[in-house]
Design a protein around this motif. Structure first.
Motif, PDB file in Angstrom:
ATOM      1  N   GLN A  80       0.833  -1.200   0.000  1.00 53.77           N
ATOM      2  CA  GLN A  80       0.000   0.000   0.000  1.00 53.77           C
ATOM      3  C   GLN A  80       0.872   1.255   0.000  1.00 53.77           C
ATOM      4  OE1 GLN A  80      -2.386  -0.428   3.551  1.00 53.77           O
ATOM      5  NE2 GLN A  80      -4.031  -1.496   2.474  1.00 53.77           N
ATOM      6  N   VAL A  81       0.407   2.275  -0.728  1.00 58.06           N
ATOM      7  CA  VAL A  81       0.967   3.615  -0.623  1.00 58.06           C
ATOM      8  C   VAL A  81      -0.005   4.458   0.189  1.00 58.06           C
ATOM      9  CG1 VAL A  81       1.448   5.752  -1.892  1.00 58.06           C
ATOM     10  CG2 VAL A  81       2.323   3.570  -2.754  1.00 58.06           C
ATOM     11  N   VAL A  82       0.494   5.078   1.238  1.00 62.02           N
ATOM     12  CA  VAL A  82      -0.307   6.027   2.016  1.00 62.02           C
ATOM     13  C   VAL A  82       0.081   7.417   1.529  1.00 62.02           C
ATOM     14  CG1 VAL A  82      -0.912   6.871   4.305  1.00 62.02           C
ATOM     15  CG2 VAL A  82      -0.352   4.445   3.970  1.00 62.02           C
ATOM     16  N   ALA A  83      -0.785   8.011   0.714  1.00 63.80           N
ATOM     17  CA  ALA A  83      -0.484   9.282   0.060  1.00 63.80           C
ATOM     18  C   ALA A  83      -1.069  10.445   0.860  1.00 63.80           C
ATOM     19  CB  ALA A  83      -1.048   9.283  -1.360  1.00 63.80           C
ATOM     20  N   ILE A  84      -0.203  11.365   1.278  1.00 60.30           N
ATOM     21  CA  ILE A  84      -0.618  12.588   1.966  1.00 60.30           C
ATOM     22  C   ILE A  84      -0.616  13.701   0.930  1.00 60.30           C
ATOM     23  CG2 ILE A  84      -0.100  14.187   3.841  1.00 60.30           C
ATOM     24  CD1 ILE A  84       1.485  11.833   5.137  1.00 60.30           C
ATOM     25  N   LEU A  85      -1.790  14.249   0.631  1.00 66.71           N
ATOM     26  CA  LEU A  85      -1.940  15.191  -0.476  1.00 66.71           C
ATOM     27  C   LEU A  85      -1.673  16.616   0.004  1.00 66.71           C
ATOM     28  CD1 LEU A  85      -5.186  13.608  -1.968  1.00 66.71           C
ATOM     29  CD2 LEU A  85      -2.792  12.928  -2.285  1.00 66.71           C
ATOM     30  N   ARG A  86      -0.523  17.157  -0.382  1.00 74.72           N
ATOM     31  CA  ARG A  86      -0.088  18.456   0.159  1.00 74.72           C
ATOM     32  C   ARG A  86      -0.940  19.623  -0.341  1.00 74.72           C
ATOM     33  NH1 ARG A  86       4.314  16.906  -3.176  1.00 74.72           N
ATOM     34  NH2 ARG A  86       4.249  17.934  -5.217  1.00 74.72           N
ATOM     35  N   ASP A  87      -1.553  19.484  -1.527  1.00 69.92           N
ATOM     36  CA  ASP A  87      -2.338  20.595  -2.089  1.00 69.92           C
ATOM     37  C   ASP A  87      -3.840  20.299  -2.073  1.00 69.92           C
ATOM     38  OD1 ASP A  87      -2.205  18.550  -3.916  1.00 69.92           O
ATOM     39  OD2 ASP A  87      -1.771  19.813  -5.643  1.00 69.92           O
ATOM     40  N   GLU A 120      -3.969   0.749  -2.965  1.00 67.08           N
ATOM     41  CA  GLU A 120      -3.509  -0.636  -3.061  1.00 67.08           C
ATOM     42  C   GLU A 120      -2.550  -0.778  -4.248  1.00 67.08           C
ATOM     43  OE1 GLU A 120      -4.123  -3.154  -1.022  1.00 67.08           O
ATOM     44  OE2 GLU A 120      -5.474  -1.997   0.283  1.00 67.08           O
ATOM     45  N   VAL A 121      -1.474  -1.497  -4.041  1.00 68.74           N
ATOM     46  CA  VAL A 121      -0.460  -1.692  -5.078  1.00 68.74           C
ATOM     47  C   VAL A 121      -0.461  -3.161  -5.489  1.00 68.74           C
ATOM     48  CG1 VAL A 121       1.999  -1.548  -5.624  1.00 68.74           C
ATOM     49  CG2 VAL A 121       0.945   0.167  -4.118  1.00 68.74           C
ATOM     50  N   PRO A 122      -0.621  -3.466  -6.791  1.00 72.41           N
ATOM     51  CA  PRO A 122      -0.576  -4.860  -7.226  1.00 72.41           C
ATOM     52  C   PRO A 122       0.742  -5.530  -6.816  1.00 72.41           C
ATOM     53  CG  PRO A 122      -1.400  -3.462  -8.990  1.00 72.41           C
ATOM     54  CD  PRO A 122      -0.908  -2.549  -7.908  1.00 72.41           C
ATOM     55  N   VAL A 123       0.642  -6.774  -6.356  1.00 74.27           N
ATOM     56  CA  VAL A 123       1.818  -7.508  -5.884  1.00 74.27           C
ATOM     57  C   VAL A 123       2.336  -8.409  -7.001  1.00 74.27           C
ATOM     58  CG1 VAL A 123       2.696  -9.132  -4.168  1.00 74.27           C
ATOM     59  CG2 VAL A 123       0.949  -7.448  -3.519  1.00 74.27           C
ATOM     60  N   TRP A 124       3.599  -8.201  -7.386  1.00 70.11           N
ATOM     61  CA  TRP A 124       4.233  -9.057  -8.378  1.00 70.11           C
ATOM     62  C   TRP A 124       4.654 -10.378  -7.733  1.00 70.11           C
ATOM     63  CZ3 TRP A 124       8.366  -5.149 -10.605  1.00 70.11           C
ATOM     64  CH2 TRP A 124       7.716  -4.192 -11.401  1.00 70.11           C
ATOM     65  N   SER A 125       4.939 -11.356  -8.574  1.00 70.83           N
ATOM     66  CA  SER A 125       5.609 -12.553  -8.084  1.00 70.83           C
ATOM     67  C   SER A 125       7.047 -12.172  -7.739  1.00 70.83           C
ATOM     68  CB  SER A 125       5.597 -13.646  -9.151  1.00 70.83           C
ATOM     69  OG  SER A 125       6.432 -13.273 -10.243  1.00 70.83           O
ATOM     70  N   LEU A 126       7.660 -12.932  -6.847  1.00 68.57           N
ATOM     71  CA  LEU A 126       9.051 -12.655  -6.501  1.00 68.57           C
ATOM     72  C   LEU A 126       9.971 -12.834  -7.706  1.00 68.57           C
ATOM     73  CD1 LEU A 126       9.267 -14.302  -2.969  1.00 68.57           C
ATOM     74  CD2 LEU A 126       9.215 -11.862  -3.515  1.00 68.57           C
ATOM     75  N   ARG A 127       9.607 -13.733  -8.597  1.00 69.69           N
ATOM     76  CA  ARG A 127      10.405 -13.931  -9.807  1.00 69.69           C
ATOM     77  C   ARG A 127      10.371 -12.685 -10.690  1.00 69.69           C
ATOM     78  NH1 ARG A 127      12.012 -18.475 -12.912  1.00 69.69           N
ATOM     79  NH2 ARG A 127      12.361 -17.915 -15.097  1.00 69.69           N
ATOM     80  N   LYS A 128       9.184 -12.113 -10.852  1.00 67.43           N
ATOM     81  CA  LYS A 128       9.066 -10.915 -11.674  1.00 67.43           C
ATOM     82  C   LYS A 128       9.840  -9.758 -11.054  1.00 67.43           C
ATOM     83  CE  LYS A 128       5.702  -7.764 -13.776  1.00 67.43           C
ATOM     84  NZ  LYS A 128       4.270  -7.491 -14.046  1.00 67.43           N
ATOM     85  N   ALA A 129       9.739  -9.602  -9.743  1.00 68.69           N
ATOM     86  CA  ALA A 129      10.470  -8.530  -9.061  1.00 68.69           C
ATOM     87  C   ALA A 129      11.976  -8.721  -9.211  1.00 68.69           C
ATOM     88  CB  ALA A 129      10.077  -8.478  -7.594  1.00 68.69           C
ATOM     89  N   GLY A 130      12.440  -9.975  -9.066  1.00 64.90           N
ATOM     90  CA  GLY A 130      13.865 -10.253  -9.224  1.00 64.90           C
ATOM     91  C   GLY A 130      14.350  -9.948 -10.629  1.00 64.90           C
TER      92      GLY A 130
END
Length: 204
Positions: free
Chosen positions: A48-55, A76-86
């Motif tokens: 997850q990205v917790v985005a604090i919107l400054r403007d 929410e951030v899609p989760v890659w396989s560890l192989r794809k990330a590597g």
């Protein structure tokens, strides 16, 4: 890291970063962080990205349901396989090594936030365009229909290169685009960072 296996990254950013959807850079970064966490014994189930919107504007939120309704947004951030990330990390290491040796790859249009050249059909006495085209011929055809019309060329530009990239003045691609000569040979790496030509990068 939260107890349920959620890895969160806090970011202070603009409202439009959220309105336009998850940034590719954030997708890549969070999946690299997960890869590192897993290699260090931390099981990650969600990103997850917790985005604090400054403007962020309360007034805009009240008047527009499509505008973020709170100043803090959890994406929410899609989760890659560890192989794809590597594989992604290995490719980035390869590109960095090539750049260290003076072989700098060119950025893609997406990476440069490139906006194409457009052709606006204007009418005398009117500030806004009658219509905007992606190519010149249909714009010329519409402009030729009446004598008080003309075609206004709106040159494309690489927004990231022009306004946001901190190394644009050194970049061979950007300098060539502006008609500037290259800066010369890349300075050699210090011995502590130098790798032999036949070295391989092992990522397990």
């Amino acid at each position: 890291m939260l107890p349920d296996g959620t890895l969160q990254d806090y970011k202070v950013t603009s409202t439009w970063s959220v309105v336009n959807g998850l940034k590719p850079d954030w997708l890549h970064q969070l999946n690299c962080l997960r890869w590192l966490a897993e290699r260090n014994g931390l099981a990650v189930r969600r990103l997850q990205v917790v985005a604090i919107l400054r403007d962020w504007s309360r007034g805009k939120a009240l008047g527009d349901p499509g505008y973020p309704q709170r100043q803090v947004q959890v994406l929410e951030v899609p989760v890659w396989s560890l192989r794809k990330a590597g594989d992604y990390i290995r490719e980035r290491v390869r590109l960095h090594r090539a750049a260290a040796g003076g072989r700098v790859p060119e950025c893609t249009p997406e990476e440069r936030w490139e906006r194409p050249t457009t052709y606006a059909v204007m009418r005398r006495g009117r500030k806004s365009a009658l219509r905007v085209f992606d190519s010149l011929e249909p714009a010329r055809d519409l402009a030729a229909a009446e004598p008080d019309r003309r075609v206004e060329v709106r040159p494309g530009r690489a927004v990231r290169c022009a306004e946001y990239c901190p190394v644009a003045r050194f970049c061979p691609q950007r300098r060539a685009e502006l008609g500037q000569p290259p800066l010369g040979e890349t300075a050699p790496l210090p011995p502590s960072l130098r790798l032999p030509d036949d070295a391989t990068v092992a990522i397990h």
